[in-house]
Design a protein around this motif. Structure first.
Motif, PDB file in Angstrom:
ATOM      1  N   MET A   1       0.806  -1.226   0.173  1.00 12.02           N
ATOM      2  CA  MET A   1       0.111  -0.163   0.035  1.00 12.02           C
ATOM      3  C   MET A   1       0.856   0.882  -0.392  1.00 12.02           C
ATOM      4  SD  MET A   1      -2.379   1.152   2.705  1.00 12.02           S
ATOM      5  CE  MET A   1      -3.911   2.815   2.484  1.00 12.02           C
ATOM      6  N   ASN A   2       0.582   2.228  -0.663  1.00 12.02           N
ATOM      7  CA  ASN A   2       1.093   3.555  -0.749  1.00 12.02           C
ATOM      8  C   ASN A   2       0.991   4.218  -0.019  1.00 12.02           C
ATOM      9  OD1 ASN A   2       2.444   2.912  -3.084  1.00 12.02           O
ATOM     10  ND2 ASN A   2       0.273   3.654  -4.229  1.00 12.02           N
ATOM     11  N   LYS A   3       1.907   5.227   0.989  1.00 11.44           N
ATOM     12  CA  LYS A   3       2.644   5.718   1.941  1.00 11.44           C
ATOM     13  C   LYS A   3       2.414   6.752   1.719  1.00 11.44           C
ATOM     14  CE  LYS A   3       3.306   5.475   7.157  1.00 11.44           C
ATOM     15  NZ  LYS A   3       3.801   4.698   8.140  1.00 11.44           N
ATOM     16  N   TYR A   4       1.851   8.048   0.698  1.00 11.88           N
ATOM     17  CA  TYR A   4       2.630   9.615  -0.023  1.00 11.88           C
ATOM     18  C   TYR A   4       2.082  10.059   1.676  1.00 11.88           C
ATOM     19  CZ  TYR A   4       0.577   7.314  -3.497  1.00 11.88           C
ATOM     20  OH  TYR A   4       0.870   6.269  -4.883  1.00 11.88           O
ATOM     21  N   THR A   5       3.395  10.805   1.520  1.00  7.44           N
ATOM     22  CA  THR A   5       4.274  11.898   2.754  1.00  7.44           C
ATOM     23  C   THR A   5       3.490  12.890   1.945  1.00  7.44           C
ATOM     24  OG1 THR A   5       5.286  10.465   3.611  1.00  7.44           O
ATOM     25  CG2 THR A   5       5.764  12.758   4.616  1.00  7.44           C
ATOM     26  N   LEU A   6       3.197  13.919   2.936  1.00  9.96           N
ATOM     27  CA  LEU A   6       3.474  15.587   2.973  1.00  9.96           C
ATOM     28  C   LEU A   6       4.837  16.025   3.589  1.00  9.96           C
ATOM     29  CD1 LEU A   6       1.507  17.942   1.115  1.00  9.96           C
ATOM     30  CD2 LEU A   6       0.427  17.998   3.531  1.00  9.96           C
ATOM     31  N   VAL A   7       5.546  16.374   2.978  1.00 19.25           N
ATOM     32  CA  VAL A   7       6.753  17.776   3.776  1.00 19.25           C
ATOM     33  C   VAL A   7       5.676  19.437   3.334  1.00 19.25           C
ATOM     34  CG1 VAL A   7       8.712  18.396   3.452  1.00 19.25           C
ATOM     35  CG2 VAL A   7       7.929  16.223   2.724  1.00 19.25           C
ATOM     36  N   LYS A  47      -0.679   9.687   3.854  1.00 22.53           N
ATOM     37  CA  LYS A  47      -0.683   9.297   5.174  1.00 22.53           C
ATOM     38  C   LYS A  47      -0.284   9.468   6.440  1.00 22.53           C
ATOM     39  CE  LYS A  47      -3.796   6.140   4.125  1.00 22.53           C
ATOM     40  NZ  LYS A  47      -5.466   6.276   3.907  1.00 22.53           N
ATOM     41  N   LYS A  48       0.983  10.564   5.939  1.00 20.05           N
ATOM     42  CA  LYS A  48       1.570  10.947   6.567  1.00 20.05           C
ATOM     43  C   LYS A  48       2.404  12.506   6.757  1.00 20.05           C
ATOM     44  CE  LYS A  48       6.578  10.739   8.594  1.00 20.05           C
ATOM     45  NZ  LYS A  48       7.606   9.425   7.894  1.00 20.05           N
ATOM     46  N   VAL A  49       2.721  13.630   7.630  1.00 13.56           N
ATOM     47  CA  VAL A  49       2.797  14.700   7.619  1.00 13.56           C
ATOM     48  C   VAL A  49       4.486  14.753   8.110  1.00 13.56           C
ATOM     49  CG1 VAL A  49       1.656  15.494   8.876  1.00 13.56           C
ATOM     50  CG2 VAL A  49       1.932  17.467   7.242  1.00 13.56           C
ATOM     51  N   VAL A  50       5.435  15.517   7.724  1.00 16.44           N
ATOM     52  CA  VAL A  50       6.275  16.280   8.231  1.00 16.44           C
ATOM     53  C   VAL A  50       6.460  17.820   7.856  1.00 16.44           C
ATOM     54  CG1 VAL A  50       8.970  15.957   8.031  1.00 16.44           C
ATOM     55  CG2 VAL A  50       7.053  14.365   7.325  1.00 16.44           C
ATOM     56  N   PHE A  51       6.453  18.288   9.420  1.00 22.18           N
ATOM     57  CA  PHE A  51       6.272  19.879   9.527  1.00 22.18           C
ATOM     58  C   PHE A  51       7.761  20.216   9.530  1.00 22.18           C
ATOM     59  CE2 PHE A  51       2.112  19.270  11.205  1.00 22.18           C
ATOM     60  CZ  PHE A  51       1.770  20.258  10.483  1.00 22.18           C
ATOM     61  N   VAL A 111      14.396  10.815   7.643  1.00 19.74           N
ATOM     62  CA  VAL A 111      12.320  10.910   8.089  1.00 19.74           C
ATOM     63  C   VAL A 111      11.085   9.874   6.745  1.00 19.74           C
ATOM     64  CG1 VAL A 111      10.413  12.124   8.497  1.00 19.74           C
ATOM     65  CG2 VAL A 111      12.495  12.542   9.757  1.00 19.74           C
ATOM     66  N   VAL A 112      11.828  10.592   5.513  1.00 21.84           N
ATOM     67  CA  VAL A 112      10.536  10.513   4.621  1.00 21.84           C
ATOM     68  C   VAL A 112      11.690   9.123   3.508  1.00 21.84           C
ATOM     69  CG1 VAL A 112      10.140  11.454   2.380  1.00 21.84           C
ATOM     70  CG2 VAL A 112      10.205  13.022   4.004  1.00 21.84           C
ATOM     71  N   LYS A 113      10.423   8.269   3.462  1.00 19.30           N
ATOM     72  CA  LYS A 113      11.026   7.026   3.028  1.00 19.30           C
ATOM     73  C   LYS A 113      10.001   6.130   2.178  1.00 19.30           C
ATOM     74  CE  LYS A 113      12.881   5.997   6.803  1.00 19.30           C
ATOM     75  NZ  LYS A 113      14.546   5.828   7.092  1.00 19.30           N
ATOM     76  N   ASP A 114       8.759   6.944   1.269  1.00 19.62           N
ATOM     77  CA  ASP A 114       8.114   6.975   0.240  1.00 19.62           C
ATOM     78  C   ASP A 114       7.752   8.126  -0.597  1.00 19.62           C
ATOM     79  OD1 ASP A 114       6.377   4.236   1.264  1.00 19.62           O
ATOM     80  OD2 ASP A 114       6.508   6.092   3.045  1.00 19.62           O
ATOM     81  N   LYS A 135      -2.407  11.404  -8.593  1.00 19.12           N
ATOM     82  CA  LYS A 135      -2.237  10.625  -9.879  1.00 19.12           C
ATOM     83  C   LYS A 135      -0.664   9.919  -9.815  1.00 19.12           C
ATOM     84  CE  LYS A 135      -7.133  11.339 -10.315  1.00 19.12           C
ATOM     85  NZ  LYS A 135      -8.608  11.498 -11.512  1.00 19.12           N
ATOM     86  N   GLU A 136       0.287  11.503 -10.302  1.00 18.13           N
ATOM     87  CA  GLU A 136       0.885  11.722 -11.185  1.00 18.13           C
ATOM     88  C   GLU A 136       1.799  10.862 -10.334  1.00 18.13           C
ATOM     89  OE1 GLU A 136       3.053  11.576 -14.390  1.00 18.13           O
ATOM     90  OE2 GLU A 136       1.204  12.159 -14.128  1.00 18.13           O
ATOM     91  N   LEU A 137       1.469  10.574  -8.435  1.00 18.81           N
ATOM     92  CA  LEU A 137       2.759  10.387  -7.772  1.00 18.81           C
ATOM     93  C   LEU A 137       2.912   8.710  -7.730  1.00 18.81           C
ATOM     94  CD1 LEU A 137       4.202  11.683  -5.375  1.00 18.81           C
ATOM     95  CD2 LEU A 137       3.076  11.133  -3.690  1.00 18.81           C
ATOM     96  N   SER A 138       1.165   8.552  -7.805  1.00 16.12           N
ATOM     97  CA  SER A 138       1.517   6.966  -7.922  1.00 16.12           C
ATOM     98  C   SER A 138       1.991   6.247  -8.883  1.00 16.12           C
ATOM     99  CB  SER A 138       0.205   6.648  -7.555  1.00 16.12           C
ATOM    100  OG  SER A 138      -0.591   6.918  -9.012  1.00 16.12           O
ATOM    101  N   ARG A 139       3.258   7.052 -10.145  1.00 18.36           N
ATOM    102  CA  ARG A 139       2.984   6.202 -11.137  1.00 18.36           C
ATOM    103  C   ARG A 139       4.350   6.667 -11.173  1.00 18.36           C
ATOM    104  NH1 ARG A 139      -0.617   9.907 -13.968  1.00 18.36           N
ATOM    105  NH2 ARG A 139      -2.995   8.873 -14.204  1.00 18.36           N
ATOM    106  N   LEU A 140       5.511   7.535 -10.210  1.00 20.98           N
ATOM    107  CA  LEU A 140       6.527   7.462 -10.077  1.00 20.98           C
ATOM    108  C   LEU A 140       6.764   6.359  -9.095  1.00 20.98           C
ATOM    109  CD1 LEU A 140       7.097  11.371  -8.340  1.00 20.98           C
ATOM    110  CD2 LEU A 140       6.892  10.003 -11.505  1.00 20.98           C
ATOM    111  N   ASP A 141       8.288   5.723 -10.296  1.00 25.78           N
ATOM    112  CA  ASP A 141       8.806   3.771  -9.548  1.00 25.78           C
ATOM    113  C   ASP A 141       9.128   4.624  -8.436  1.00 25.78           C
ATOM    114  OD1 ASP A 141      10.537   2.333  -9.386  1.00 25.78           O
ATOM    115  OD2 ASP A 141      11.757   2.262 -11.070  1.00 25.78           O
ATOM    116  N   LYS A 142      10.283   4.883  -7.282  1.00 22.66           N
ATOM    117  CA  LYS A 142      10.416   4.782  -5.774  1.00 22.66           C
ATOM    118  C   LYS A 142      11.726   4.759  -6.052  1.00 22.66           C
ATOM    119  CE  LYS A 142      10.000   3.551  -1.458  1.00 22.66           C
ATOM    120  NZ  LYS A 142       9.804   3.209   0.305  1.00 22.66           N
TER     121      LYS A 142
END
Length: 302
Positions: A1-7, A47-51, A111-114, A135-142
């Motif tokens: 499952m993708n766990k996108y992070t907002l910085v 799923k995660k926010v980093v300030f 701290v950012v892994k995804d 939508k675009e983030l889901s297409r990016l190869d990690k």
């Protein structure tokens, strides 16, 4: 499952605004602009926010955000300071300002892994923009250096109250970014949008020019390039009083070295921001209208 992070870039002091605009209430209910950004991000699947904050006001940030976000999204804090630099570099003893957005983002390494998105803490990007970039983030190869960003029409991002900084974007036919150049002095003059060049002369900018508002989508590998480029930056400019290390500069380096591509997304979302204190009334009026039209609930976190 993708766990996108907002910085969230929130370490700026808001000198032109006259205070910490990241924590300034923008509604009768006490919402900050960051509240709407996080609310929209959660709705889009983050799923995660980093300030990223300065150490001297991290306690104030926690007082505002920790309780209201508890159980809704994972929260972490990192601090940006002038002294967070590689060993061996001398800095100007009179320097008081950190090293810019690129340096701030570098604080999230470890701290950012995804795959993650970076935003400014004082920009209201609009609900649809978060849906678009996910939508675009889901297409990016990690494991790649590919990137994406939400671009805005420059006409809709200029303050009526003074100059602003924007990243001017140059695109190819496939809407991939060719280059982005940080313009640090853009303003309205005689009903035209102009920027100052290196000689201080005004240069007209075309209506419809796409600009970056620091709404970027990256893979964790971008932080590797950021670290490499920051060391090069420090070798050349560590002793300067006001030099800054910008995210768009590193994006351009990745593109020019053909290490990755950056897809530019256009959005119908409306942008609002507070560079100056006089901008606040425009933002508060827009938020009030959004709530009246039930785009957002009256109480975001109830």
């Amino acid at each position: 499952m993708n766990k996108y992070t907002l910085v969230v870039l929130a370490a700026g002091m808001g000198s032109r605004y006259g205070g910490l605009k990241q924590m300034d209430p923008m509604s009768d209910e006490g919402d900050t602009i960051i509240d709407f950004s996080i609310y929209d991000a959660i709705q889009a699947g983050f799923k995660k926010v980093v300030f990223i904050v300065r150490e001297d006001f991290i306690a104030d940030f926690r007082a505002i955000f920790d309780d209201k976000l508890s159980g809704k999204i994972e929260v972490e804090y990192v601090c940006q300071s002038i002294s967070d630099i590689p060993l061996g570099y001398a800095i100007n003893e009179n320097r008081t300002k950190p090293w810019g957005t690129g340096h701030a983002l570098l604080m999230t390494k470890g701290v950012v892994k995804d795959n993650f998105v970076v935003i400014n803490g004082d920009d209201f990007y609009g609900k649809q923009a978060y849906k678009d970039i996910v939508k675009e983030l889901s297409r990016l190869d990690k494991n790649s250096f590919d990137m994406c960003m939400v671009g805005y029409n420059i006409d809709k991002t200029i303050s009526d109250n003074g100059y602003v900084s924007r990243g001017e974007c140059f695109l190819d036919a496939d809407h991939n970014l060719i280059d982005v150049i940080e313009r640090t002095s853009i303003e309205k003059l005689d009903n035209k949008i102009v920027r100052k060049d290196d000689q201080g002369e005004f240069v007209p900018m075309k209506k419809g020019t796409v600009v970056s508002m620091n709404f970027w989508g990256f893979t964790p590998r971008f932080l590797e390039v950021l670290e490499e480029d920051f060391k090069s930056f420090m070798e050349e400019r560590s002793e300067e009083l006001k030099s800054e290390f910008f995210i768009p500069t590193v994006v351009s380096n990745v593109i020019n070295a053909k290490r990755g591509v950056a897809k530019v997304l256009t959005t119908v979302a409306q942008w609002y921001g507070v560079t100056y204190a006089e901008d606040k009334s425009v933002v508060t009026a827009a938020i009030k209208e959004f709530k009246e039209k039930k785009v957002y609930p009256k109480k975001l976190w109830s």
